[in-house]
Design an enzyme around this catalytic site. Structure first.
Site, PDB file in Angstrom:
ATOM      1  N   ASP A  88       1.768   4.175  -5.925  1.00  0.00           N
ATOM      2  CA  ASP A  88       0.331   4.764  -5.442  1.00  0.00           C
ATOM      3  C   ASP A  88      -0.545   5.945  -5.991  1.00  0.00           C
ATOM      4  O   ASP A  88       0.485   6.780  -5.624  1.00  0.00           O
ATOM      5  CB  ASP A  88       0.330   4.307  -3.808  1.00  0.00           C
ATOM      6  CG  ASP A  88      -1.259   4.924  -2.826  1.00  0.00           C
ATOM      7  OD1 ASP A  88      -1.749   5.435  -3.499  1.00  0.00           O
ATOM      8  OD2 ASP A  88      -1.421   3.561  -3.012  1.00  0.00           O
ATOM      9  N   HIS A 138       4.775   5.790   2.270  1.00  0.00           N
ATOM     10  CA  HIS A 138       3.386   6.268   2.498  1.00  0.00           C
ATOM     11  C   HIS A 138       2.380   5.316   3.388  1.00  0.00           C
ATOM     12  O   HIS A 138       3.141   4.367   3.414  1.00  0.00           O
ATOM     13  CB  HIS A 138       2.537   6.868   1.679  1.00  0.00           C
ATOM     14  CG  HIS A 138       1.910   5.780   0.722  1.00  0.00           C
ATOM     15  ND1 HIS A 138       0.723   4.846   0.902  1.00  0.00           N
ATOM     16  CD2 HIS A 138       2.772   4.600  -0.687  1.00  0.00           C
ATOM     17  CE1 HIS A 138       0.659   3.603   0.438  1.00  0.00           C
ATOM     18  NE2 HIS A 138       1.922   4.059  -0.277  1.00  0.00           N
ATOM     19  N   CYS A 166       0.650   1.425   3.450  1.00  0.00           N
ATOM     20  CA  CYS A 166       1.128   1.216   1.358  1.00  0.00           C
ATOM     21  C   CYS A 166       0.993  -0.597   1.454  1.00  0.00           C
ATOM     22  O   CYS A 166       1.860  -1.138   1.993  1.00  0.00           O
ATOM     23  CB  CYS A 166       3.192   1.139   1.734  1.00  0.00           C
ATOM     24  SG  CYS A 166       3.405   0.862   0.035  1.00  0.00           S
TER      25      CYS A 166
HETATM   26 CO    CO Z   1       2.633   2.220  -1.665  1.00  0.00          CO
END
Ligand code: CO
Length: 210
Positions: free
Chosen positions: A44, A98, A101
């Site tokens: 990400d 995180h 996600c």
């Molecule tokens: Co992620």
């Protein structure tokens, strides 16, 4: 100007700035890398390892994949892990998930996304183990975030199961394993678990002769 040209322009300015501040900056970095940390994070774009930890080039060895998974047949991850542990002798390995996600969200759905399905299966397996807990959480976002946490803990255990880590523990009592979660909403890292040598692994995963 094309968007990618902005990157090259910024790079030019950045390189010049580093040299202006410290003429030996690149000469020093080019000669050796001795990072103390291995970072296993999500691909990400909102979770860049260096920016959110205030670390500089040379400080963190980084591996990123969708949903920060430690899969025991992933040659890419295993290569990075062995190099970091055996040759760089990193002191800490951080698995950083995180909240929010996309990979975890996708794994929670019953939709097929193609090539990524077998990859996300690893998260579905974590879900299955804690199914009762997840089913008791009514809010989908809260449920997803809980799975993010559960998965991070599982990935840390997956590291502990590898011969690379177990061998290093027997040899020099390191590295320490950490499971953290990053909040996209507030930019804060939350430590979830910390495991060192002597971690309680089910016996079947413990090698006597690494
Ligand atoms: Co992620």
């Amino acid at each position: 100007m094309n968007s990618y040209e902005r990157l090259l322009l910024h790079n030019k300015a950045w390189a010049a700035e580093q040299v202006a501040e410290d003429p030996e900056y690149f000469a020093r970095l080019a000669s050796i890398q001795r990072p103390e940390f291995l970072w296993i994070g999500c691909s990400d774009s909102r979770v860049p390892a260096n920016s959110i930890t205030g670390t500089q080039p040379g400080e963190v060895f980084v591996h990123r994949n969708v949903a920060n998974l430690v899969v025991n047949t992933d040659l890419n991850l295993l290569t990075v892990l062995e190099y970091a542990v055996v040759y760089l002798e990193v002191k800490h390995i951080i698995v950083c998930g995180h909240y929010g996600c996309g990979g975890v969200k996708a794994a929670m759905s019953r939709h097929s996304f193609g090539l990524i399905d077998p990859w996300l299966r690893n998260i579905k397996d974590v879900y299955r183990v804690h199914e009762a807990e997840f089913k008791a959480i009514a809010d989908p976002e809260t449920r997803c975030n809980r799975l993010v946490e559960r998965s991070v803990v599982e990935q840390v255990m997956n590291l502990a199961k590898t011969t690379v880590v177990q061998r290093a523990w027997q040899k020099h009592q390191s590295p320490h394993l950490h499971g953290w979660v990053y909040g996209l909403n507030d930019g804060v890292l939350k430590p979830l678990v910390r495991k060192g040598p002597g971690v309680e692994l089910p016996e079947i995963y413990q090698y006597d002769d690494v």
